[in-house]
Write a protein that holds these residues in place. Sequence first.
Motif, PDB file in Angstrom:
ATOM      1  N   VAL A 187      -1.434 -30.025  -7.122  1.00 54.86           N
ATOM      2  CA  VAL A 187       0.123 -29.618  -6.905  1.00 54.86           C
ATOM      3  C   VAL A 187       0.206 -31.432  -6.435  1.00 54.86           C
ATOM      4  N   LEU A 188      -0.340 -32.025  -5.192  1.00 56.82           N
ATOM      5  CA  LEU A 188       0.267 -32.874  -4.276  1.00 56.82           C
ATOM      6  C   LEU A 188      -0.037 -34.162  -5.681  1.00 56.82           C
ATOM      7  N   LEU A 189      -1.180 -34.140  -6.031  1.00 53.79           N
ATOM      8  CA  LEU A 189      -1.722 -35.193  -6.860  1.00 53.79           C
ATOM      9  C   LEU A 189      -0.725 -35.477  -8.165  1.00 53.79           C
ATOM     10  N   VAL A 190      -0.109 -34.464  -8.379  1.00 54.49           N
ATOM     11  CA  VAL A 190       1.125 -34.466  -9.421  1.00 54.49           C
ATOM     12  C   VAL A 190       2.246 -35.433  -8.572  1.00 54.49           C
ATOM     13  N   ILE A 191       2.703 -34.630  -7.269  1.00 54.28           N
ATOM     14  CA  ILE A 191       3.881 -35.344  -7.380  1.00 54.28           C
ATOM     15  C   ILE A 191       3.707 -37.132  -6.275  1.00 54.28           C
TER      16      ILE A 191
ATOM     17  N   PRO B 113       6.158 -35.469 -14.691  1.00 55.26           N
ATOM     18  CA  PRO B 113       6.295 -34.840 -13.347  1.00 55.26           C
ATOM     19  C   PRO B 113       6.777 -34.234 -13.555  1.00 55.26           C
ATOM     20  N   PHE B 114       7.811 -34.020 -14.096  1.00 55.79           N
ATOM     21  CA  PHE B 114       9.090 -32.974 -14.281  1.00 55.79           C
ATOM     22  C   PHE B 114       9.075 -32.299 -14.831  1.00 55.79           C
ATOM     23  N   MET B 115       8.404 -31.643 -15.496  1.00 54.12           N
ATOM     24  CA  MET B 115       8.088 -31.047 -16.846  1.00 54.12           C
ATOM     25  C   MET B 115       6.303 -30.412 -16.218  1.00 54.12           C
ATOM     26  N   ILE B 116       5.973 -31.207 -15.197  1.00 49.18           N
ATOM     27  CA  ILE B 116       4.954 -30.302 -14.522  1.00 49.18           C
ATOM     28  C   ILE B 116       5.431 -29.163 -13.261  1.00 49.18           C
ATOM     29  N   LEU B 117       5.769 -29.588 -12.886  1.00 48.72           N
ATOM     30  CA  LEU B 117       5.898 -28.769 -11.482  1.00 48.72           C
ATOM     31  C   LEU B 117       6.988 -27.396 -11.989  1.00 48.72           C
TER      32      LEU B 117
ATOM     33  N   LEU C  86       5.031 -43.268  -0.083  1.00 44.75           N
ATOM     34  CA  LEU C  86       3.347 -41.777  -0.019  1.00 44.75           C
ATOM     35  C   LEU C  86       3.483 -41.010   1.430  1.00 44.75           C
ATOM     36  N   THR C  87       3.883 -42.093   2.144  1.00 45.62           N
ATOM     37  CA  THR C  87       3.709 -41.577   3.698  1.00 45.62           C
ATOM     38  C   THR C  87       4.123 -40.608   4.236  1.00 45.62           C
ATOM     39  N   LEU C  88       5.886 -40.779   3.666  1.00 51.28           N
ATOM     40  CA  LEU C  88       6.947 -39.918   3.497  1.00 51.28           C
ATOM     41  C   LEU C  88       7.010 -39.126   3.093  1.00 51.28           C
ATOM     42  N   ILE C  89       6.626 -38.764   1.992  1.00 49.68           N
ATOM     43  CA  ILE C  89       6.400 -37.854   1.125  1.00 49.68           C
ATOM     44  C   ILE C  89       5.407 -36.924   0.859  1.00 49.68           C
ATOM     45  N   ALA C  90       4.228 -36.804   2.253  1.00 45.07           N
ATOM     46  CA  ALA C  90       3.467 -36.711   2.330  1.00 45.07           C
ATOM     47  C   ALA C  90       3.386 -35.652   3.798  1.00 45.07           C
TER      48      ALA C  90
ATOM     49  N   ARG D  97       6.910 -28.025  -3.915  1.00 41.47           N
ATOM     50  CA  ARG D  97       6.715 -27.773  -5.394  1.00 41.47           C
ATOM     51  C   ARG D  97       7.020 -26.629  -6.077  1.00 41.47           C
ATOM     52  N   GLY D  98       8.358 -26.780  -5.753  1.00 38.32           N
ATOM     53  CA  GLY D  98       9.169 -26.162  -7.053  1.00 38.32           C
ATOM     54  C   GLY D  98       8.922 -24.622  -6.967  1.00 38.32           C
TER      55      GLY D  98
END
Length: 566
Positions: A138-142, A182-186, A548-552, A563-564
């Motif tokens: 999931v993180l790899l999608v985000i 990504p907005f379709m995957i989640l 990337l740091t902020l999202i992590a 993760r939705g």
Amino acid sequence: MVRWSEWAGTVAPGFICVTESRQAGRSPGPGENLQKWLVSLPPTLFLLAFLVAPALLMVVASFQQVGDFGGLLPVLENGQSTLSLEAYRFFFGDWIYAEIFLRSFLVATATTLLCLLLAYPLALLIATGGKRHRDLLVLLVILPLASNFLIRIYAWMIVLGPAELLYTPFAVIVGMVYVHLPFMILPLYTNLESHDPALLEAAQDLGAGAWTRFWRITLPLSLPGVWSGSALVFIPVLGMFAIPELLGGTRDILIGNLIKEQFLDNRDWPLGSTLSILLTAAVLLLAWLAAWAGRPRRGGREMTRGGRLFGLWTAALAVYAFLYLPLAVVVIFSFNDSLLNAEWVGFTARWYGQLFENTEMLRAAANSLIIALGAATLATVLGSMAGIALQRWQSGFLRALPFLVLAPVAMPEILLGVSLLLFFRQVLDLTLGLVSILVAHITFSIGFVAIIVRVRLAGLDESLFEAARDLGASPWQTFRWVTLPLILPGILAGFLMSFTLSIDDFVITFFVAGVGVTTLPLQIYSMIKVAVSPEVNAVSTLLMALTLTLIALASKLAPDTLRGRA
């Protein structure tokens, strides 16, 4: 960083009294009702002022005379109405506008279908795989969402340029799919993860094969996720103008490009408002249809692990390659010792040095940081209030608050941008600049903070509050020592999300920035449009590292929300 102690000292005691009394089963008193208003009114009034009022102004502007160059006529003049249907007659009387709308819908439909085809196997793999690897997948999608929107488009300019596919309809579709995948995957993953495994097990016991189980059970149950993901892709694509402009050139414009042209180039605000109103009507209809078709169904927590098939893994790897290959190209070419991106010449880090000597770039970066910090702070305060109100109270005027909070999240950014442009110039007579950008960023960030805080509040255990009351703790003490530590990760995650959204925003900023004020996305856009230099690769790499740091950090603070699973 948000000064949460001050926020807690003023707002929290109010809502926690109501929270504790409701959880204890007693009715709130007059003082608690007052506290409810103190918590709910600030975000409500802010969104009424900077979301609803601009939208109403855009409706009024659509009934003005076509060709009114930047000024709106009064509604009444000499006692008679000046409203006119000319803009609507102009639209419906010229086939070119219907053709552009139709082309936009076709592009949005193609993008949605391709995203669905690519997203479903990966979402199914994540949902049916073991918990051990699920969070990583999931993180790899985000993570691609952490890179700047323009950087992702610029990456495809590098990839498609040598193949002579740039400035074609194919390039536009590729860019649209890449940005919105990504907005379709989640949503699909969230839906598939909730299916009851007993249904598949029962079908297998009755002799149903893998394909039969998929077509008769998995696919029908996943339709709510399909509709949700389709809405999250289709609606933003309708208002997109940057991707067609950068990847498609000027041959086949879409409705977003037409609206931009009317507001900023032709200065024909009535016609631009009319186009925006019609697009809004289409978006609302599609959102309603998606909500109706995507009604939740009952299910369990997990599916069987039958998705560990070679075909699913192959499709998943292809999707991940599609998401990450362009970004890898940008990072690699940021160290390329060449003024061109056509071929690799040799390794160098001099573009990073030149980047820090570029005064325009540094000024734009400083503006972005100032705006992002201010917008994130204020949006976190207002969004936290809204999230508390959404979770704790559902009566009176607060029944409209979910719509106010979710509207900026769901609507195409171009609609919010043009409506605020009208409002700032015609009502407030505000000189566009840092202040207008700040207000706009707060408006569209509030909803994200409210959602995160609300989800965090929904997960609190009532027994903790009951235990604190049984031990004699006051409402403030209960909030200070029990509630605040539990909701603080949601508040901080909301701040980080708002900061990331603000520093990444291009579309809304494009309309409300004015002349002479540049943010980092606007600077990158001008560099891509006018003269591409290797410094774009360098700044893109640094910006990716920051976001990337902020999202992590945000995913650590509120993983379920990001993760939705809200």
